[in-house]
Design an enzyme around this catalytic site. Structure first.
Site, short mmCIF file in Angstrom:
data_model
loop_
_atom_site.label_atom_id
_atom_site.label_comp_id
_atom_site.label_asym_id
_atom_site.label_seq_id
_atom_site.Cartn_x
_atom_site.Cartn_y
_atom_site.Cartn_z
N LYS A 60 0.84 -1.20 0.00
CA LYS A 60 0.00 0.00 0.00
C LYS A 60 0.88 1.26 0.00
O LYS A 60 0.62 2.21 -0.75
CB LYS A 60 -0.93 0.00 1.23
CG LYS A 60 -2.04 -1.04 1.11
CD LYS A 60 -2.78 -1.29 2.41
CE LYS A 60 -3.78 -2.44 2.22
NZ LYS A 60 -4.49 -2.83 3.43
N GLN A 104 -4.83 -1.54 9.56
CA GLN A 104 -4.72 -2.86 8.93
C GLN A 104 -5.33 -3.93 9.83
O GLN A 104 -5.05 -3.99 11.02
CB GLN A 104 -3.23 -3.16 8.64
CG GLN A 104 -2.99 -4.45 7.89
CD GLN A 104 -3.56 -4.45 6.48
OE1 GLN A 104 -3.62 -3.42 5.81
NE2 GLN A 104 -4.00 -5.61 6.01
N ASP A 127 -11.51 2.77 4.14
CA ASP A 127 -11.96 1.39 4.03
C ASP A 127 -13.49 1.30 3.84
O ASP A 127 -14.00 0.24 3.47
CB ASP A 127 -11.59 0.60 5.30
CG ASP A 127 -10.29 -0.18 5.15
OD1 ASP A 127 -10.03 -0.67 4.03
OD2 ASP A 127 -9.56 -0.30 6.15
N1 GUN Z 1 -7.09 -6.81 5.96
C1 GUN Z 1 -7.55 -7.58 4.95
N2 GUN Z 1 -8.34 -6.87 4.14
C2 GUN Z 1 -8.38 -5.62 4.63
C3 GUN Z 1 -9.02 -4.42 4.22
O1 GUN Z 1 -9.74 -4.36 3.21
N3 GUN Z 1 -8.81 -3.33 4.99
C4 GUN Z 1 -8.04 -3.38 6.10
N4 GUN Z 1 -7.91 -2.25 6.80
N5 GUN Z 1 -7.42 -4.46 6.51
C5 GUN Z 1 -7.59 -5.57 5.77
#
Ligand code: GUN
Length: 297
Positions: A60, A104, A127
């Protein structure tokens, strides 16, 4: 040779789609910088040392850099208290130059997901997990759409254009994928079925679906007896099998029977990250009262 070419034309290339999309997002981020004299900014919080999470966060951060987006990485020890995490989020909520906040997942067991999700300002919720944004998605209103379902939607629209009337089966009922995916598909006029690990006669149901979104979290669970010929399959699964990455779909079976299928890796994964960048730039424009002509959702 013929066989290989035929197979290749069946693979939905998420990497290529994400590259095109990111080029566009990068332009939007550059325009934002021209207007505001700063880049859109995404803050990513990682708690603990889960290896998979570390890789996702690194991807990311790298993608943000390539997309004219500033990122702030906040690494917290696995023993960080819920209170300290919430304080960090409040600080970022009030930081004028932070446009998006991502925590996360998964979280350590001693931290309540609900409290964390509720504490992120809906205006910075990249998100789309905050109840306000999630509720707006359920209502079919303008909102921030969770990144993975948005990426799946994007590829389906590119492949099929009009989804009206298709029977779409979503396997998995999570807040991150299954539930938001359902809303997006309903809005596209699909007939939507939600199934999950407790569903009976899943193969029977699945065999009738024109579109399958597989998000069960079981390696290569979807085999030939689940797949209708000419269907389109989106594989959300990421499972580590003897160091090899496999999805929730048995790829060879899907290649033989379906019309199109996303690979793992190189399918949903890159699109999820691209959609995170999209949400960051979109929220940056919105927070700063700049016109954001919706290019997607
Ligand atoms: N962990 C796995 N998928 C995601 C997601 O879409 N967002 C976040 N913040 N953590 C994740």
């Amino acid at each position: 040779m013929m066989g290989i070419n035929n197979n290749e034309s069946k693979i939905i290339n998420g990497k290529n789609y994400s590259r095109d999309f990111l080029t566009h997002i990068s332009d939007l981020a550059q325009k934002f910088e021209n207007l505001l004299n700063r880049k859109p900014c995404l803050a990513v919080i990682l708690i603990g040392d889960n290896n998979a999470s570390k890789i996702y966060v690194k991807n990311k951060i790298l993608t943000a850099k390539d997309t004219n987006i500033k990122s702030i990485e906040i690494l917290l020890s696995k023993n960080t208290s819920e209170c300290d995490l919430l304080n960090e989020i409040y600080r970022l909520n009030n930081e004028e130059k932070v446009d998006g906040i991502l925590v996360q997942l998964p979280l350590p067991n001693h931290i309540q997901l609900e409290k964390v999700v509720n504490s992120i300002s809906p205006k910075k919720d990249v998100d789309g997990f905050h109840p306000q944004n999630f509720g707006n998605l359920m209502l079919g209103n303008d909102t921030v759409v969770p990144c993975t379902p948005l990426g799946c939607w994007y590829m389906l629209k590119k492949e099929l254009n009009d989804l009206t009337g298709y029977h779409a089966l979503v396997i998995g009922r999570s807040n991150i994928v299954g539930k938001p995916m359902q809303s997006l598909l309903i809005k596209e006029n699909c007939t939507v079925t939600i199934a999950h690990s407790k569903s009976k006669r899943l193969a029977e149901i699945s065999k009738k679906a024109d579109i399958i979104i597989a998000a069960i979290g079981r390696p290569e669970f979807i085999t030939r007896e689940f797949i209708k010929s000419n269907s389109v399959i989106i594989d959300v699964g990421i499972n580590r099998n003897d160091k090899k990455l496999v999805g929730d779909v048995k790829f060879e079976d899907a290649l033989k029977i379906a019309k199109k299928v996303t690979p793992v890796p190189g399918g949903v994964g890159p699109m999820t990250i691209a959609c995170l960048m999209y949400n960051t730039v979109k929220l940056a424009y919105r927070r700063n009262n700049q016109m954001f002509k919706e290019i997607l959702y």
